[in-house]
Write a protein that holds these residues in place. Structure first.
Motif, PDB file in Angstrom:
ATOM      1  N   PHE A 163     -19.392 -36.688  54.315  1.00 28.74           N
ATOM      2  CA  PHE A 163     -18.262 -36.985  53.166  1.00 28.74           C
ATOM      3  C   PHE A 163     -18.100 -35.572  52.553  1.00 28.74           C
ATOM      4  O   PHE A 163     -18.869 -34.935  52.104  1.00 28.74           O
ATOM      5  CB  PHE A 163     -19.099 -37.715  51.938  1.00 28.74           C
ATOM      6  N   THR A 164     -16.719 -35.360  52.766  1.00 30.57           N
ATOM      7  CA  THR A 164     -16.180 -34.156  52.445  1.00 30.57           C
ATOM      8  C   THR A 164     -14.910 -34.327  51.887  1.00 30.57           C
ATOM      9  O   THR A 164     -14.476 -35.580  51.289  1.00 30.57           O
ATOM     10  CB  THR A 164     -16.206 -33.238  53.322  1.00 30.57           C
ATOM     11  N   THR A 165     -14.085 -33.311  51.263  1.00 32.29           N
ATOM     12  CA  THR A 165     -13.006 -33.265  50.780  1.00 32.29           C
ATOM     13  C   THR A 165     -11.944 -32.206  51.189  1.00 32.29           C
ATOM     14  O   THR A 165     -12.507 -31.025  51.248  1.00 32.29           O
ATOM     15  CB  THR A 165     -12.935 -33.629  49.116  1.00 32.29           C
ATOM     16  N   SER A 166     -10.815 -32.533  51.373  1.00 34.66           N
ATOM     17  CA  SER A 166      -9.789 -31.358  51.499  1.00 34.66           C
ATOM     18  C   SER A 166      -9.201 -30.769  50.542  1.00 34.66           C
ATOM     19  O   SER A 166      -8.863 -29.448  50.321  1.00 34.66           O
ATOM     20  CB  SER A 166      -8.429 -31.769  52.419  1.00 34.66           C
ATOM     21  N   ASN A 167      -9.603 -31.426  49.147  1.00 34.63           N
ATOM     22  CA  ASN A 167      -9.170 -30.873  47.765  1.00 34.63           C
ATOM     23  C   ASN A 167     -10.589 -30.103  47.234  1.00 34.63           C
ATOM     24  O   ASN A 167     -11.440 -30.563  46.927  1.00 34.63           O
ATOM     25  CB  ASN A 167      -8.696 -31.883  46.871  1.00 34.63           C
ATOM     26  N   GLY A 174     -17.171 -48.473  42.053  1.00 33.53           N
ATOM     27  CA  GLY A 174     -16.800 -47.220  42.316  1.00 33.53           C
ATOM     28  C   GLY A 174     -15.724 -46.839  41.881  1.00 33.53           C
ATOM     29  O   GLY A 174     -15.508 -45.781  41.263  1.00 33.53           O
ATOM     30  N   MET A 175     -14.442 -47.685  42.049  1.00 36.50           N
ATOM     31  CA  MET A 175     -13.232 -47.386  41.463  1.00 36.50           C
ATOM     32  C   MET A 175     -13.123 -47.480  40.122  1.00 36.50           C
ATOM     33  O   MET A 175     -12.830 -46.390  39.365  1.00 36.50           O
ATOM     34  CB  MET A 175     -12.131 -48.415  41.932  1.00 36.50           C
ATOM     35  N   LEU A 176     -13.940 -48.272  39.162  1.00 33.96           N
ATOM     36  CA  LEU A 176     -14.065 -48.126  37.646  1.00 33.96           C
ATOM     37  C   LEU A 176     -14.775 -46.675  37.244  1.00 33.96           C
ATOM     38  O   LEU A 176     -14.401 -46.142  36.344  1.00 33.96           O
ATOM     39  CB  LEU A 176     -14.651 -49.319  37.151  1.00 33.96           C
ATOM     40  N   LEU A 177     -15.808 -46.394  38.001  1.00 35.00           N
ATOM     41  CA  LEU A 177     -16.682 -45.531  37.714  1.00 35.00           C
ATOM     42  C   LEU A 177     -15.786 -44.000  37.920  1.00 35.00           C
ATOM     43  O   LEU A 177     -15.876 -42.993  37.167  1.00 35.00           O
ATOM     44  CB  LEU A 177     -17.904 -45.357  38.726  1.00 35.00           C
ATOM     45  N   ARG A 178     -15.027 -43.968  39.083  1.00 34.96           N
ATOM     46  CA  ARG A 178     -13.924 -42.773  39.371  1.00 34.96           C
ATOM     47  C   ARG A 178     -12.981 -42.749  37.997  1.00 34.96           C
ATOM     48  O   ARG A 178     -12.865 -41.555  37.843  1.00 34.96           O
ATOM     49  CB  ARG A 178     -13.297 -43.157  40.553  1.00 34.96           C
ATOM     50  N   TYR A 179     -12.420 -43.812  37.609  1.00 34.96           N
ATOM     51  CA  TYR A 179     -11.394 -43.683  36.388  1.00 34.96           C
ATOM     52  C   TYR A 179     -12.267 -43.278  35.120  1.00 34.96           C
ATOM     53  O   TYR A 179     -11.856 -42.442  34.562  1.00 34.96           O
ATOM     54  CB  TYR A 179     -10.999 -45.052  36.349  1.00 34.96           C
ATOM     55  N   GLY A 201     -13.332 -27.649  42.271  1.00 36.18           N
ATOM     56  CA  GLY A 201     -14.543 -28.429  41.543  1.00 36.18           C
ATOM     57  C   GLY A 201     -15.691 -28.851  42.508  1.00 36.18           C
ATOM     58  O   GLY A 201     -16.502 -29.489  42.022  1.00 36.18           O
ATOM     59  N   THR A 202     -15.478 -28.607  43.723  1.00 36.06           N
ATOM     60  CA  THR A 202     -16.737 -29.031  44.590  1.00 36.06           C
ATOM     61  C   THR A 202     -17.599 -27.912  45.127  1.00 36.06           C
ATOM     62  O   THR A 202     -17.490 -26.933  44.565  1.00 36.06           O
ATOM     63  CB  THR A 202     -16.109 -29.329  46.089  1.00 36.06           C
ATOM     64  N   ARG A 203     -18.806 -28.255  45.383  1.00 36.10           N
ATOM     65  CA  ARG A 203     -19.443 -27.249  46.110  1.00 36.10           C
ATOM     66  C   ARG A 203     -18.846 -26.690  47.069  1.00 36.10           C
ATOM     67  O   ARG A 203     -17.721 -27.256  47.575  1.00 36.10           O
ATOM     68  CB  ARG A 203     -21.034 -27.931  46.736  1.00 36.10           C
ATOM     69  N   SER A 216     -16.183 -38.390  42.415  1.00 35.92           N
ATOM     70  CA  SER A 216     -15.814 -37.205  41.814  1.00 35.92           C
ATOM     71  C   SER A 216     -16.009 -35.934  42.632  1.00 35.92           C
ATOM     72  O   SER A 216     -16.712 -36.069  43.475  1.00 35.92           O
ATOM     73  CB  SER A 216     -16.566 -37.000  40.389  1.00 35.92           C
ATOM     74  N   GLN A 217     -15.138 -35.001  42.447  1.00 36.78           N
ATOM     75  CA  GLN A 217     -15.442 -33.725  43.300  1.00 36.78           C
ATOM     76  C   GLN A 217     -16.746 -33.046  43.305  1.00 36.78           C
ATOM     77  O   GLN A 217     -17.192 -32.654  44.254  1.00 36.78           O
ATOM     78  CB  GLN A 217     -14.424 -32.669  42.810  1.00 36.78           C
ATOM     79  N   ALA A 218     -17.183 -33.141  42.036  1.00 34.67           N
ATOM     80  CA  ALA A 218     -18.677 -32.531  41.846  1.00 34.67           C
ATOM     81  C   ALA A 218     -19.799 -33.348  42.706  1.00 34.67           C
ATOM     82  O   ALA A 218     -20.881 -32.628  42.994  1.00 34.67           O
ATOM     83  CB  ALA A 218     -18.994 -32.679  40.607  1.00 34.67           C
TER      84      ALA A 218
END
Length: 237
Positions: A83-87, A209-214, A90-92, A140-142
């Protein structure tokens, strides 16, 4: 001064050889040192790593036909989810972890002693994978990047295990040994009502998970203000 025929032939031969070598260099340019290995690694990564999304992840890990007479301990197929992100804000360091994952892919693909493992990459910044990342509570990004080991058993059971972060640092050798030496068996599989593969409320997991994200989008002081307002309302009513 007369040139002897032998000297003339020798000079002509040298010129011919140099001209032939010059043409050969033009028509068949040599690749820089290390270029072949780089191209090979890129080809291996493109061939072995599958893009996993919210739509295809279940079908990907459930593509092994269930066999009723097999034991639950007989592993039919394994996956390593990255699991990663192109954004990257705020990430490692995602660039570093992308390199670790790519190196792991090459090691697993070229090793003759390790059992086969499928490799999936999930971009949580992509709309096609948002629901999947919510399902794994990577909201979250973190919390990114993260690794999960997926074990599909011959009887149709699927176990999800988060790869432990060893002292906050995972290397390609660690990930390779985690799979090849069966270290994942020492990690407890994801259980509970929100387990997306077998939990009682598995269908509700992505919405939780969506509620947690918000919720995580709000600054911490917003929650404190809300609690303060509610407390004052209770006190003065």
């Amino acid at each position: 001064m007369r040139l002897s025929p032998l000297l003339f032939l020798t000079g002509a031969s040298l010129v011919s050889a140099q001209w032939g070598d010059y043409l050969n260099r033009i028509l068949n340019p040599q690749k820089p040192f290390g270029a072949v290995e780089e191209v090979d690694q890129r080809a291996i990564i493109e061939k072995r790593v599958r893009t996993i999304t919210s739509e295809n992840w279940r079908s990907a890990i459930n593509n092994t036909a269930a066999t009723e007479d097999e034991s639950v301990t007989d592993v039919a197929e394994e996956w390593l989810f990255y699991f990663t992100t192109s954004n990257a804000n705020g990430t490692r360091n995602t660039t570093f972890w992308d390199g670790v994952f790519n190196e792991t892919t090459v090691l697993l693909a070229t090793s003759k002693s390790l059992p086969k493992i499928n490799l999936g990459k999930i971009n949580c910044a992509s709309p096609e994978s948002t629901k999947l990342c919510d399902t794994f509570f990577l909201t979250s990004q973190a919390k990114l990047p993260d690794f999960y080991h997926v074990a599909s058993y011959a009887n149709g059971t699927v176990d999800l295990r988060e790869v432990p972060w060893a002292a906050g640092n995972i290397t390609a050798a660690y990930l390779t040994n985690f799979h090849g030496q069966g270290l994942w068996k020492d990690v407890n599989a994801w259980t509970g009502v929100f387990n997306p593969m077998g939990g009682l409320l598995k269908e509700a997991t992505p919405y939780v998970g969506m509620l947690l994200r918000y919720y995580e989008m709000f600054p911490p002081y917003v929650g404190m203000i809300v609690v303060s307002i509610l407390a004052r309302k209770v006190m003065y009513e």
